[in-house]
Design a protein around this motif. Structure first.
Motif, PDB file in Angstrom:
ATOM      1  N   GLU A  66      -5.448  -0.972  -6.900  1.00  9.01           N
ATOM      2  CA  GLU A  66      -4.570   0.146  -7.443  1.00  9.01           C
ATOM      3  C   GLU A  66      -5.095   0.760  -8.562  1.00  9.01           C
ATOM      4  OE1 GLU A  66      -0.190  -0.146 -10.023  1.00  9.01           O
ATOM      5  OE2 GLU A  66      -0.747  -1.836  -8.854  1.00  9.01           O
ATOM      6  N   GLY A  67      -5.044   2.172  -8.662  1.00  8.88           N
ATOM      7  CA  GLY A  67      -5.916   2.742  -9.802  1.00  8.88           C
ATOM      8  C   GLY A  67      -5.323   4.153  -9.604  1.00  8.88           C
ATOM      9  N   GLN A  68      -6.321   5.173 -10.564  1.00  7.22           N
ATOM     10  CA  GLN A  68      -6.219   6.535 -10.472  1.00  7.22           C
ATOM     11  C   GLN A  68      -7.193   7.176  -9.631  1.00  7.22           C
ATOM     12  OE1 GLN A  68      -7.115   8.320 -14.156  1.00  7.22           O
ATOM     13  NE2 GLN A  68      -4.955   9.354 -14.524  1.00  7.22           N
ATOM     14  N   ILE A  69      -6.783   8.456  -8.797  1.00  7.61           N
ATOM     15  CA  ILE A  69      -7.559   9.059  -7.838  1.00  7.61           C
ATOM     16  C   ILE A  69      -8.274  10.054  -8.851  1.00  7.61           C
ATOM     17  CG2 ILE A  69      -7.715  10.711  -6.130  1.00  7.61           C
ATOM     18  CD1 ILE A  69      -4.768   9.366  -5.155  1.00  7.61           C
ATOM     19  N   ILE A  84     -11.345   5.865  -6.534  1.00 10.53           N
ATOM     20  CA  ILE A  84     -10.271   5.305  -7.384  1.00 10.53           C
ATOM     21  C   ILE A  84     -10.819   4.555  -8.674  1.00 10.53           C
ATOM     22  CG2 ILE A  84      -8.326   3.756  -7.162  1.00 10.53           C
ATOM     23  CD1 ILE A  84      -8.152   4.455  -4.232  1.00 10.53           C
ATOM     24  N   LYS A  85     -10.174   4.971  -9.675  1.00 13.19           N
ATOM     25  CA  LYS A  85     -10.606   4.084 -10.808  1.00 13.19           C
ATOM     26  C   LYS A  85      -9.594   2.959 -11.097  1.00 13.19           C
ATOM     27  CE  LYS A  85     -11.656   6.764 -14.424  1.00 13.19           C
ATOM     28  NZ  LYS A  85     -11.451   7.751 -15.645  1.00 13.19           N
ATOM     29  N   ALA A  86      -9.925   1.652 -10.799  1.00 18.75           N
ATOM     30  CA  ALA A  86      -9.208   0.631 -10.680  1.00 18.75           C
ATOM     31  C   ALA A  86      -8.676  -0.006 -11.831  1.00 18.75           C
ATOM     32  CB  ALA A  86      -9.996  -0.498  -9.967  1.00 18.75           C
ATOM     33  N   SER A  87      -7.222  -0.158 -11.792  1.00 11.76           N
ATOM     34  CA  SER A  87      -6.476  -0.712 -12.924  1.00 11.76           C
ATOM     35  C   SER A  87      -6.260  -2.314 -12.578  1.00 11.76           C
ATOM     36  CB  SER A  87      -5.298  -0.035 -13.538  1.00 11.76           C
ATOM     37  OG  SER A  87      -4.562   0.215 -12.376  1.00 11.76           O
ATOM     38  N   LYS A  88      -6.255  -2.492 -11.360  1.00 10.41           N
ATOM     39  CA  LYS A  88      -6.122  -3.738 -10.700  1.00 10.41           C
ATOM     40  C   LYS A  88      -6.633  -3.937  -9.327  1.00 10.41           C
ATOM     41  CE  LYS A  88      -1.894  -6.640  -9.633  1.00 10.41           C
ATOM     42  NZ  LYS A  88      -0.414  -6.849  -9.534  1.00 10.41           N
ATOM     43  N   VAL A  89      -7.276  -5.311  -9.263  1.00 10.72           N
ATOM     44  CA  VAL A  89      -7.750  -5.498  -7.958  1.00 10.72           C
ATOM     45  C   VAL A  89      -7.469  -7.073  -7.662  1.00 10.72           C
ATOM     46  CG1 VAL A  89     -10.100  -6.096  -6.989  1.00 10.72           C
ATOM     47  CG2 VAL A  89     -10.014  -4.131  -8.888  1.00 10.72           C
ATOM     48  N   VAL A  90      -6.974  -7.071  -6.407  1.00  9.21           N
ATOM     49  CA  VAL A  90      -6.393  -8.368  -5.864  1.00  9.21           C
ATOM     50  C   VAL A  90      -7.032  -8.765  -4.843  1.00  9.21           C
ATOM     51  CG1 VAL A  90      -4.478  -9.660  -5.010  1.00  9.21           C
ATOM     52  CG2 VAL A  90      -4.093  -7.722  -6.705  1.00  9.21           C
ATOM     53  N   ARG A  96       0.848  -1.171  -0.052  1.00  4.55           N
ATOM     54  CA  ARG A  96       0.005  -0.155   0.139  1.00  4.55           C
ATOM     55  C   ARG A  96       0.983   1.401   0.097  1.00  4.55           C
ATOM     56  NH1 ARG A  96      -3.273  -0.362   5.413  1.00  4.55           N
ATOM     57  NH2 ARG A  96      -1.221  -1.101   6.168  1.00  4.55           N
ATOM     58  N   ASP A  97       0.373   2.264  -0.699  1.00  2.95           N
ATOM     59  CA  ASP A  97       1.361   3.634  -0.537  1.00  2.95           C
ATOM     60  C   ASP A  97       0.187   4.708  -0.206  1.00  2.95           C
ATOM     61  OD1 ASP A  97      -0.418   4.124  -2.942  1.00  2.95           O
ATOM     62  OD2 ASP A  97       1.443   3.786  -4.260  1.00  2.95           O
ATOM     63  N   GLY A 155      -5.693  12.668 -10.000  1.00  4.55           N
ATOM     64  CA  GLY A 155      -4.924  12.005 -11.524  1.00  4.55           C
ATOM     65  C   GLY A 155      -3.839  11.188 -11.056  1.00  4.55           C
ATOM     66  N   GLN A 156      -3.460  10.960  -9.894  1.00  3.28           N
ATOM     67  CA  GLN A 156      -2.088  10.183  -9.334  1.00  3.28           C
ATOM     68  C   GLN A 156      -2.739   9.005  -9.294  1.00  3.28           C
ATOM     69  OE1 GLN A 156       0.545  11.693  -6.429  1.00  3.28           O
ATOM     70  NE2 GLN A 156       0.296  13.588  -7.134  1.00  3.28           N
ATOM     71  N   MET A 157      -1.906   7.857  -9.229  1.00  5.43           N
ATOM     72  CA  MET A 157      -1.813   6.611  -9.109  1.00  5.43           C
ATOM     73  C   MET A 157      -1.705   6.284  -7.454  1.00  5.43           C
ATOM     74  SD  MET A 157      -2.834   5.155 -11.922  1.00  5.43           S
ATOM     75  CE  MET A 157      -2.725   3.390 -11.600  1.00  5.43           C
ATOM     76  N   ALA A 158      -2.829   5.340  -6.998  1.00  2.00           N
ATOM     77  CA  ALA A 158      -2.581   5.039  -5.618  1.00  2.00           C
ATOM     78  C   ALA A 158      -2.890   3.557  -5.407  1.00  2.00           C
ATOM     79  CB  ALA A 158      -3.536   5.751  -4.698  1.00  2.00           C
ATOM     80  N   LYS A 159      -2.444   2.962  -4.231  1.00  2.00           N
ATOM     81  CA  LYS A 159      -2.438   1.521  -3.976  1.00  2.00           C
ATOM     82  C   LYS A 159      -2.977   1.438  -2.620  1.00  2.00           C
ATOM     83  CE  LYS A 159       1.552  -0.254  -6.460  1.00  2.00           C
ATOM     84  NZ  LYS A 159       2.911  -0.937  -6.375  1.00  2.00           N
ATOM     85  N   ILE A 160      -4.183   1.101  -2.436  1.00  2.00           N
ATOM     86  CA  ILE A 160      -4.894   0.880  -1.120  1.00  2.00           C
ATOM     87  C   ILE A 160      -5.325  -0.348  -1.006  1.00  2.00           C
ATOM     88  CG2 ILE A 160      -5.441   3.594  -1.200  1.00  2.00           C
ATOM     89  CD1 ILE A 160      -8.469   2.551  -1.718  1.00  2.00           C
TER      90      ILE A 160
END
Length: 509
Positions: A121-124, A134-140, A46-47, A62-67
């Protein structure tokens, strides 16, 4: 609805629930067959957090985030879906589209359940409805929930179940988590206040060979190797005073105490208390510390020294009201003990006023009984009750002007005792006499009386400087600061009767 109908309904509900639980297990089995076992995930990098993203959206847009967090709601509409995930700080919405994560991943995502723990993981960004997301580009999937969380609008309401399953209570009732965050803020402020004033935090034994330091019934255990009975501490007072003898000028310890007594909204068998001791100080210094530290805790935790407790404003702003125990009894019971000198006179007035008489009762114990009966429940605003009788204060220094009373106080608010303090008795001969009096009470049937502590007497003979000591009941203070009606609401895992025993009691009733 009669009892038979209620039983049928309950059985149907249980069957439905069992089916739901089986479906979740089937989903897990399928994921494992696909090589997607969530329990093999060892970490997620996470970041960011929900709160940080919401509080700093303008700079993060517009930045990427991992939550990461727990799915608390889910809305799937064809090729896109919204989920709310909850982390420690709060909730944030995630927008998941088929074309963003791929058909296979979206198909798997669609099977996720409320309660599952995921990483995203995705764009804010902000939706058309102005909701930060958050617009997801990856879901785990990080952990599969095999149980069903309580329904959103009703939550976990069963009070007994909330205490037993605090982990669920924290998930579905945000105000519960907030209460414990408030507790943490208050405790950090308490420690900081003392640390900044030169107090040293120490640790003393929890297992004792003597039940001492307070009048209370102990929990008794047995040490197999030594083949002796041992006691969970009812107070840490006598060890801390040994440290003052040893040359430490200011010490404190905060931790669990254990008393084998009744349970109520104000009492739990194990509870948190802090005791502190300062060399070359007296009970007046402890009074100043008490009002300052509790008001400091209130302000740090709630933003104000004035708090609302169950509709009543309590003002912790120093200075607090001060009155002697005899003054309190005179004001609220109408009895002036300055004119009552003997045990016989005291017992006579006690009988007239309906005070319970116990074997061997003396004048000072009668005064204390009058206070508990007529005075305690009048103390709503923070108040210091001072100069307790020597008979109920086995570890406190006698008052220089009147040896029948001690230089002691108890702090009250909302009718509750919050703190107890005194100028410490450092006369080993007087202390031995007090212990002997406690043994007399024990022989008369008082199972809360103190035991004789020969090693502590030896420490006093080595020499204890004039010392002020203070104990504060942390949980009761936290009840006030969090507006909680029960001590169980401020203890993460309160003592509970085992479920089997509870069921037996219900069946017998």
């Amino acid at each position: 609805m009669n009892s038979d109908q209620q039983n049928i309904k309950a059985n149907e509900t249980q069957e439905d629930l069992s089916e739901v639980l089986q479906v979740r297990r089937d989903k897990l089995a399928k994921l494992q067959e696909m090589g997607r076992d969530p329990f093999k995930q060892s970490r997620f990098d996470r970041d960011n957090s929900s709160m940080n993203i919401k509080n700093n959206f303008e700079s993060l847009e517009g930045q990427m985030a991992k939550i990461a967090g727990r799915i608390m709601s889910k809305r799937i509409q064809g090729k896109a879906g919204f989920i709310d995930i909850q982390d420690q700080d709060g909730r944030i919405q995630c927008y998941v589209r088929l074309d963003a994560i791929g058909e296979e991943e979206y198909s798997i995502f669609s099977t996720y359940d409320i309660g599952d723990i995921i990483g995203v993981e995705g764009q804010i960004f902000k939706t058309k409805r102005e909701e930060i997301s958050i617009k997801a580009s990856k879901v785990v999937l990080l952990s599969k929930s095999l149980q069903v969380l309580p329904e959103k609008y009703h939550g976990l309401k069963d009070q007994d179940l909330r205490y037993r399953q605090r982990y669920v209570d924290l998930i579905v009732n945000p105000e519960v988590k907030q209460a414990f965050l408030t507790r943490t803020k208050a405790l950090k402020a308490l420690r900081a206040y003392l640390d900044e004033r030169g107090f040293l935090e120490v640790e003393t034994p929890i297992l004792n060979t003597i039940a001492g330091g307070a009048n209370a019934r102990p929990f008794i255990t047995h040490h197999n190797t030594l083949d002796i009975p041992m006691y969970l501490r009812i107070a840490n007072e006598l060890y801390l005073k040994r440290l003052i003898v040893g040359g430490f000028d200011k010490v404190y310890e905060m931790g669990r105490m254990f008393r084998n007594e009744g349970m109520s909204i104000k009492h739990n068998p194990e509870y948190t208390a802090i005791e502190l001791y300062q060399a070359y100080a007296d009970y007046k210094d402890m009074m100043e510390i008490t009002e300052n530290v509790i008001s400091h805790m209130a302000e740090a935790a709630t933003g104000s020294m004035k708090i609302d407790y169950q509709g009543v404003e309590i003002d912790f702003t120093p200075p607090w009201r001060r009155m002697t125990m005899e003054e309190c009894v005179k004001e609220y019971a109408g009895v002036d003990f300055s004119k009552i000198d003997t045990d016989e006179e005291a017992l006579k007035i006690a009988k007239e006023k309906g005070i319970e008489i116990t074997p061997g009762m003396r004048r000072g114990e009668v005064i204390n009984a009058f206070f508990e009966e007529f005075g305690e429940d009048k103390l709503i605003q923070p108040t210091f009750i001072t100069h307790h009788p020597v008979e109920v204060s086995p570890l406190a220094k006698r008052n220089a002007d009147d040896p029948r009373i001690t230089d002691r106080f108890e702090a009250f608010a909302n009718k509750w005792e919050l703190a107890n303090a005194f100028s410490e008795l450092n006369d080993p001969i007087d202390q031995k006499g007090r212990f002997m009096d406690q043994l007399r009470k024990k022989e008369l049937g008082d199972d809360e009386a103190c035991d004789m502590d020969e090693d502590f007497l030896n420490a006093l003979e080595v020499g204890l400087p004039p010392t002020g000591g203070l104990g504060i009941g942390i949980d009761r203070v936290m009840m006030l600061l969090t507006n909680s009606s029960s001590i169980r609401d401020v203890i993460l895992f309160p003592t509970m009767k085992p479920i089997e025993a509870s069921h037996k009691a219900e069946e017998q009733n």
